[in-house]
Design a protein around this motif. Structure first.
Motif, mmCIF file in Angstrom:
data_model
loop_
_atom_site.group_PDB
_atom_site.id
_atom_site.type_symbol
_atom_site.label_atom_id
_atom_site.label_comp_id
_atom_site.label_asym_id
_atom_site.label_seq_id
_atom_site.Cartn_x
_atom_site.Cartn_y
_atom_site.Cartn_z
ATOM 1 N N LEU A 209 0.899 -1.301 -0.086
ATOM 2 C CA LEU A 209 -0.043 0.162 0.048
ATOM 3 C C LEU A 209 0.721 1.208 -0.108
ATOM 4 C CD1 LEU A 209 -2.792 1.403 0.177
ATOM 5 C CD2 LEU A 209 -2.757 1.122 2.700
ATOM 6 N N ALA A 210 2.056 1.272 0.513
ATOM 7 C CA ALA A 210 2.964 2.311 0.705
ATOM 8 C C ALA A 210 3.496 2.543 -0.716
ATOM 9 C CB ALA A 210 3.866 2.193 1.827
ATOM 10 N N LEU A 211 3.742 1.573 -1.218
ATOM 11 C CA LEU A 211 4.460 1.770 -2.556
ATOM 12 C C LEU A 211 3.407 2.287 -3.797
ATOM 13 C CD1 LEU A 211 6.718 -1.434 -2.851
ATOM 14 C CD2 LEU A 211 7.232 0.947 -2.719
ATOM 15 N N VAL A 212 2.150 1.633 -3.570
ATOM 16 C CA VAL A 212 0.903 2.206 -4.480
ATOM 17 C C VAL A 212 0.520 3.642 -4.248
ATOM 18 C CG1 VAL A 212 -1.615 1.759 -4.814
ATOM 19 C CG2 VAL A 212 -0.023 -0.212 -4.757
ATOM 20 N N ILE A 213 0.783 4.234 -3.106
ATOM 21 C CA ILE A 213 0.487 5.605 -3.112
ATOM 22 C C ILE A 213 1.277 6.469 -4.015
ATOM 23 C CG2 ILE A 213 0.712 7.716 -1.345
ATOM 24 C CD1 ILE A 213 0.088 5.698 0.837
ATOM 25 N N LEU A 214 2.558 5.990 -4.365
ATOM 26 C CA LEU A 214 3.408 6.675 -5.479
ATOM 27 C C LEU A 214 2.563 7.196 -6.621
ATOM 28 C CD1 LEU A 214 6.967 5.289 -4.469
ATOM 29 C CD2 LEU A 214 6.073 7.395 -3.613
ATOM 30 N N PRO A 215 2.116 5.967 -7.239
ATOM 31 C CA PRO A 215 1.333 6.198 -8.513
ATOM 32 C C PRO A 215 0.307 6.905 -8.515
ATOM 33 C CG PRO A 215 1.533 3.953 -7.969
ATOM 34 C CD PRO A 215 2.657 4.816 -7.073
ATOM 35 N N ILE A 216 -0.327 6.649 -7.194
ATOM 36 C CA ILE A 216 -1.720 7.513 -7.039
ATOM 37 C C ILE A 216 -1.446 8.665 -6.852
ATOM 38 C CG2 ILE A 216 -3.249 7.968 -4.928
ATOM 39 C CD1 ILE A 216 -3.451 4.824 -4.482
ATOM 40 N N SER A 217 -0.406 9.214 -6.411
ATOM 41 C CA SER A 217 0.044 10.536 -6.312
ATOM 42 C C SER A 217 0.061 11.341 -7.486
ATOM 43 C CB SER A 217 1.192 11.016 -5.362
ATOM 44 O OG SER A 217 1.564 12.245 -5.496
ATOM 45 N N PHE A 218 0.688 10.510 -8.397
ATOM 46 C CA PHE A 218 1.246 10.908 -9.822
ATOM 47 C C PHE A 218 0.014 11.179 -10.476
ATOM 48 C CE2 PHE A 218 1.921 10.038 -14.251
ATOM 49 C CZ PHE A 218 2.995 10.857 -14.768
ATOM 50 N N VAL A 219 -1.068 10.015 -10.388
ATOM 51 C CA VAL A 219 -2.332 10.129 -11.151
ATOM 52 C C VAL A 219 -3.049 11.438 -10.706
ATOM 53 C CG1 VAL A 219 -4.720 9.032 -11.456
ATOM 54 C CG2 VAL A 219 -2.633 7.692 -11.695
ATOM 55 N N ALA A 220 -3.036 11.656 -9.287
ATOM 56 C CA ALA A 220 -3.715 12.728 -8.795
ATOM 57 C C ALA A 220 -3.304 14.058 -9.257
ATOM 58 C CB ALA A 220 -3.900 12.711 -7.294
ATOM 59 N N ASN A 221 -1.884 14.162 -9.436
ATOM 60 C CA ASN A 221 -1.418 15.361 -10.153
ATOM 61 C C ASN A 221 -1.882 15.554 -11.421
ATOM 62 O OD1 ASN A 221 0.557 17.116 -8.281
ATOM 63 N ND2 ASN A 221 0.813 14.972 -7.589
ATOM 64 N N VAL A 222 -1.901 14.524 -12.170
ATOM 65 C CA VAL A 222 -2.493 14.609 -13.589
ATOM 66 C C VAL A 222 -3.767 15.058 -13.685
ATOM 67 C CG1 VAL A 222 -3.095 13.274 -15.751
ATOM 68 C CG2 VAL A 222 -1.107 12.833 -14.416
ATOM 69 N N VAL A 223 -4.906 14.578 -12.865
ATOM 70 C CA VAL A 223 -6.048 14.874 -12.698
ATOM 71 C C VAL A 223 -6.165 16.476 -12.109
ATOM 72 C CG1 VAL A 223 -8.350 15.040 -11.347
ATOM 73 C CG2 VAL A 223 -6.922 12.907 -12.106
ATOM 74 N N ARG A 224 -5.221 17.192 -11.494
ATOM 75 C CA ARG A 224 -5.175 18.403 -11.054
ATOM 76 C C ARG A 224 -4.787 19.287 -12.256
ATOM 77 N NH1 ARG A 224 -0.893 21.327 -6.603
ATOM 78 N NH2 ARG A 224 -1.803 23.078 -6.574
#
Length: 306
Positions: A237-252
């Motif tokens: 889960l800690a590793l998955v947060i990294l791509p989640i953050s990237f995707v969230a920035n793309v959405v922003r």
């Protein structure tokens, strides 16, 4: 004569009570020492915290610092009874070595103006004191607050400079591809997105490095509040947060581009720009919750089967 014997009997019965004050005084002395050491740590590092507030935590990218420090204090307070219940099995050799290294890091960071090193040394000092009083068991009890404190340490400037530009390019490319896929007239040159008559520069704040750091902190907090899982699933889960953050920035970035395209440049640079940060964290938290549900689902299924 009987009365003298009776008196002697009571004197003998009172004898054990004279052995209790030394034990109480030793316990009180130990508490006094702990309090004095904590006061010393606060006195030593309070100027460091004030510099963090003034130089780092006052920025939008690192504004989460005080909140994380407060959460660390809260988690440590929650574990105080568990720590006090541990037997005193000090590891003074290891604790002394760690304390010496941590204080040397503090002196080096303070003298050379490396605020990150100076702040990080506090974690080592606290861990060393735990080793000196409670041993490795004490460090294990306070492992989560100590680890969580890492997110209060500012990232090294050279690391930020090295990683920010590639992340900005990747975020820009993904946003361009997705907007073009749904029919918007968008183009890109480096980290500049062009849509209609507008040109938008993807700033460092939209690169995702600081948001990755913040979201990792939120992920650790989320995992600490949730029922315990296996170390492997927590690490995943800690590793998955990294791509989640990237995707969230793309959405922003996509939200800002669309707001600018449909409502004009003033709308994109005003309230919508600030609101996009809220969109980022809402999207990231929702994805994090969904990812946790998927990662922990096998464990839940096994628990119901058992």
């Amino acid at each position: 004569m009987p009365s003298m014997g009776h008196t002697h009997h009571h004197a003998g019965a009172l004898t054990p009570t004279w052995d209790e004050p030394p034990e109480l005084s030793d316990r009180t002395a130990g508490r006094v020492i702990v309090v004095l050491l904590l006061v010393g740590v606060v006195t030593l590092y309070l100027p460091t915290v004030m510099r963090l507030v003034d130089q780092v935590w006052s920025t939008a990218e690192q504004g989460h610092g005080p909140l994380i420090l407060a959460l660390c204090a809260w988690m440590a307070w929650q574990r105080r009874a568990q720590l006090a219940a541990l037997p005193d099995l000090p590891n003074r050799w290891l604790g002394g070595c760690l304390l010496a290294v941590s204080l040397a890091a503090y002196v080096l960071g303070h003298s050379q103006g490396v605020l990150g090193l100076e702040a990080a040394s506090l974690i080592g000092v606290l861990a060393a004191l735990l080793l000196c009083f409670k041993g490795l068991a004490g460090v294990r009890v306070m492992a989560l607050p100590l680890t969580f404190m890492l997110f209060t340490v500012p990232l090294p400037g050279i690391l930020v400079q090295t990683l920010t530009m590639p992340l900005k390019v990747a975020v820009s490319a993904c946003a361009e591809w997705l907007l073009h896929a749904v029919g918007y007239p968008v183009g890109r040159t480096g980290v500049v997105l062009m849509i209609g008559q507008y040109q938008l520069l993807v700033a460092d704040a939209c690169a995702g490095l600081n948001s990755m750091f913040t979201l990792e902190a939120l992920g650790f907090l989320w995992m600490s509040l949730r029922p315990r899982s296996t170390p492997a699933r927590d690490a995943l889960l800690a590793l998955v947060i990294l791509p989640i953050s990237f995707v969230a920035n793309v959405v922003r970035v996509m939200v800002l581009v669309l707001v600018t395209y449909h409502l004009g440049d003033a709308a994109g640079q005003g309230f919508a720009h600030d609101f996009s940060g809220i969109v980022l964290f809402v999207a990231a938290v929702l994805m994090m919750v969904a990812a946790e549900a998927v990662i922990r689902r096998p464990q839940a299924v096994q628990g119901r089967a058992a």
